[in-house]
Structures are given as C-alpha cells and as structure tokens.
Design an enzyme around this catalytic site. Sequence first.
Site, PDB file in Angstrom:
ATOM      1  CB  SER A 138      84.500  69.667  41.043  1.00  0.00           C
ATOM      2  OG  SER A 138      83.371  68.886  40.653  1.00  0.00           O
ATOM      3  CE1 TYR A 151      88.237  66.073  38.611  1.00  0.00           C
ATOM      4  CE2 TYR A 151      86.122  66.327  39.727  1.00  0.00           C
ATOM      5  CZ  TYR A 151      87.058  66.767  38.799  1.00  0.00           C
ATOM      6  OH  TYR A 151      86.806  67.903  38.072  1.00  0.00           O
TER       7      TYR A 151
END
Length: 242
Positions: A138, A151
């Site tokens: 990401s 995350y």
Amino acid sequence: MTDRVAIVTGGSGGIGRAVSERLAADGISVLVTFSGGSQRADDVVTAITDAGGRAVAARADVAEPAEVNALLDVAEAEFGGVDVVVNTAGIMRLSPLAQLSLDDLDAMYRVNVRGTFVVSQAAVQRLRSGGALINFSSSVVKLALPTYSAYVAGKAAVDGITRILAQEVRGRDITVNAVAPGPTATPLFLDGKPTEVVEHLAAQAPLERLGEPKDIAEAVSFLAGPARWVNGQVVYVNGGIV
C-alpha cells in the site's frame, strides 16, 4: 487465449475483481478465490465467461496452508498448471495506535501478513518457469497517515517478504513483485470515511482523483505478463502521490 493460468486471492470484489477480469481479458485462465459467500465470485466468473474468457471460483482461507495448496490443486486440475499468483486478499481496520483493538491487529496480521506469507510460500513451490507472484502492499507505507499504524506495519512486512523472496527464487525464471495502490475507490477504502476525508485524499495526487480498480489491474497485468525484467520491486500505483 494464452496457456497462462492465474490465481487471484480475494478475486471476488473491489481490486480483486478488476484484476481477475483484466487478466482474463489478457487471455489468461483465472481461478477467482473468495473467503466468504460465493455469490460475488460466481458473478465474476460469469462476467469473465460471458466475455469469452475462462474462469472458475474456489473458496480458501489464505492463512491456512492446506486450503491454499488446495487452490493450486484446483488450478492445475482445471487448467493444467499455475503461472501467476496475485495476492489481493486483505483487510483494513483503522484506529489510533493507543486505541487499537488487539483483536483488530491480530485479524489484519492474519490476513495481510500470514496470508501473504502462506500464499507466497505455496506459490513459489509450484509456479511454472516464467511465472509471476504479485503481492499487495500500500502507498500508505510511505505516507505516515494517522490511524494507519497497524495496517502500515503489516504492509511494510509484505514489502520485506516480496524483496527477499525475489532473491530466494534465483535461477527459476520467477518474478516476485508487489503493487502498492494509493487511495482507490473500493468499499475497503471508502467504508466509514466522511466525504470531506475522501475528497481530501482524492486531491493528493497530481491527477486530482481517486484511483479506480482498473488502474491497479493495469499494473498487475503488466507484472503478470510482459514485465520479465521487473523483479523484487514495490510498484507504487497511486497517481503520483509522494
């Protein structure tokens, strides 16, 4: 049609669906995997086959080695082998670190880190020569946004797994890369975010919009097919966010 075969984890929704449909449009046979209900996966298979492609669906928990190896068994039985594995399966739960539930932390690590590890481990043992493993990182790994600490920690682990594994499959003509999407208009990204937050994030890229699943699928298509000299990389697909 080509003789290449792909497995797409999390292939029934969001980016996974776009990836499944793009690879099928490239002539690759696709095993669409899912972890929950089968209806969305069946819808993806129908869309692909109606367009003239080849696809089947199968369920698996990406964190369980026996279930992941069973996916490769299905792909080999249905299509004759496995050439591409795309690891789009993932979950995201946001919170300031001080308030983050450890249950949420464990859930994200189980899918995003253990799942990536298990799928990668199985893939590199059974991918054919000329194969490609594509993990999902990401762009938030380098953006340091509040509430993303857990995350990001998981996705940073994916970056490390990807770079090292590319070295470990030396001599086998298998590429290992990761795609790192920026803000992309999927349910995973949009869920729970106020409109003003979404608009702010959309304005970050010089192109001044959110990414679309097809934008990410385009990069996966490149890494899955012609990109034989791109290896051990984390490819940022984010419209220019720095």
